[in-house]
Scaffold this motif. Sequence first.
Motif, short mmCIF file in Angstrom:
data_model
loop_
_atom_site.label_atom_id
_atom_site.label_comp_id
_atom_site.label_asym_id
_atom_site.label_seq_id
_atom_site.Cartn_x
_atom_site.Cartn_y
_atom_site.Cartn_z
N VAL A 123 49.21 43.96 50.39
CA VAL A 123 49.22 43.28 49.05
C VAL A 123 47.96 42.74 48.80
O VAL A 123 47.00 42.23 49.36
CB VAL A 123 50.22 42.30 49.11
CG1 VAL A 123 50.23 41.52 48.13
CG2 VAL A 123 51.67 43.01 49.41
N ASP A 124 47.55 43.10 47.43
CA ASP A 124 46.32 42.33 46.91
C ASP A 124 46.45 42.03 45.22
O ASP A 124 47.43 42.62 44.74
CB ASP A 124 44.81 43.00 47.11
CG ASP A 124 43.61 42.22 47.25
OD1 ASP A 124 43.93 41.22 46.95
OD2 ASP A 124 42.65 42.83 47.45
N ASP A 125 45.79 41.30 44.90
CA ASP A 125 45.77 40.98 43.21
C ASP A 125 45.09 41.82 42.46
O ASP A 125 45.78 42.39 41.58
CB ASP A 125 45.06 39.52 43.29
CG ASP A 125 43.63 39.44 43.45
OD1 ASP A 125 42.92 40.26 44.49
OD2 ASP A 125 43.00 38.52 42.81
N VAL A 129 37.28 49.53 42.78
CA VAL A 129 36.94 50.73 43.64
C VAL A 129 37.56 50.94 44.91
O VAL A 129 37.36 52.17 45.49
CB VAL A 129 35.44 50.92 43.78
CG1 VAL A 129 35.01 50.69 42.43
CG2 VAL A 129 34.90 49.50 44.66
N GLY A 130 38.40 50.07 45.64
CA GLY A 130 39.23 50.30 46.65
C GLY A 130 38.69 49.85 47.95
O GLY A 130 38.92 50.16 49.06
N ASN A 131 37.49 49.16 48.01
CA ASN A 131 36.91 48.75 49.16
C ASN A 131 37.63 48.03 50.04
O ASN A 131 37.73 48.03 51.26
CB ASN A 131 35.50 48.10 49.10
CG ASN A 131 34.28 49.12 48.42
OD1 ASN A 131 34.61 50.11 48.64
ND2 ASN A 131 33.49 48.51 47.49
N GLU A 155 45.89 46.85 38.82
CA GLU A 155 44.79 48.10 39.06
C GLU A 155 44.03 48.36 37.89
O GLU A 155 44.43 48.46 36.96
CB GLU A 155 45.64 49.07 39.51
CG GLU A 155 44.88 50.39 39.84
CD GLU A 155 45.57 51.79 40.34
OE1 GLU A 155 46.77 51.54 40.77
OE2 GLU A 155 45.09 52.94 40.40
N LYS A 156 42.72 48.23 38.09
CA LYS A 156 41.93 48.67 37.15
C LYS A 156 41.49 50.03 37.41
O LYS A 156 40.74 50.70 38.12
CB LYS A 156 40.30 47.89 37.19
CG LYS A 156 40.80 46.30 36.86
CD LYS A 156 39.30 45.70 36.72
CE LYS A 156 38.85 45.38 38.21
NZ LYS A 156 37.51 44.68 37.99
N ALA A 157 42.57 51.03 36.64
CA ALA A 157 42.69 52.30 37.10
C ALA A 157 41.30 53.09 36.77
O ALA A 157 41.03 54.09 37.40
CB ALA A 157 43.88 52.95 36.34
#
Length: 190
Positions: A123-125, A129-131, A155-157
């Motif tokens: 879970v994250d806010d 880029v997915g690091n 998500e900043k898609a």
Amino acid sequence: MELMKQKIVSEGRVLPGNVLKVGNFLNQQLDIAFLTEVGQEIARLYRDAGVTKVITIEASGIAIAALAAQALGVPAVIVKKHSSANQSKEVYTAEISSFTHGNTYTAAVAKEYIQPTDRFLIVDDFLAVGNAIVGLRKILAQGGAELAGCAIAIEKAFQGGGDALRAEGIRVESLAMIDSMADGHIVFRS
Ligand code: 5GP
């Protein structure tokens, strides 16, 4: 989640460098009533996924991780950020480069909390880029634990991290997906 989009539009602020500031309800000040609904929505999505634990990295993911864990009835594991590599044999670690701070840190968690019998929900806010998620997956792999999927508030898609994970077959559920923030104007993926 419609309410998440509304909160972003009414209370979020786009900063230079593709950073969305949501300090008013998700980061600095916590809108607990709203975040409780976020936790319940995450639990609804993953209710049948066999999740035994939720995991996040300190600090900004903790609130929704705790509320999602409460709604799922499982513990929440918090991975610590260390400024330098921790040599202890008692921890699993991963190097993660931070999108917002532009530095690299060592994420570390005590081995006892990551067991081969565990099936984790990350879970994250934010997902950019997915690091952060790549680092958490490395930690879970070291403990031989399974990954049920990821639940993300925003998500900043357009930064590609989420779609790269989905292309690998990983389940990623985001409560709001932003396709563009150009000129401060937020466009959601429908
Ligand atoms: P990633 O590792 O996917 O590139 O970035 C995710 C992490 O960076 C999240 O844990 C979050 O704390 C932080 N982050 C990335 N983009 C933003 C943003 O636009 N706003 C805020 N507040 N944090 C962000």
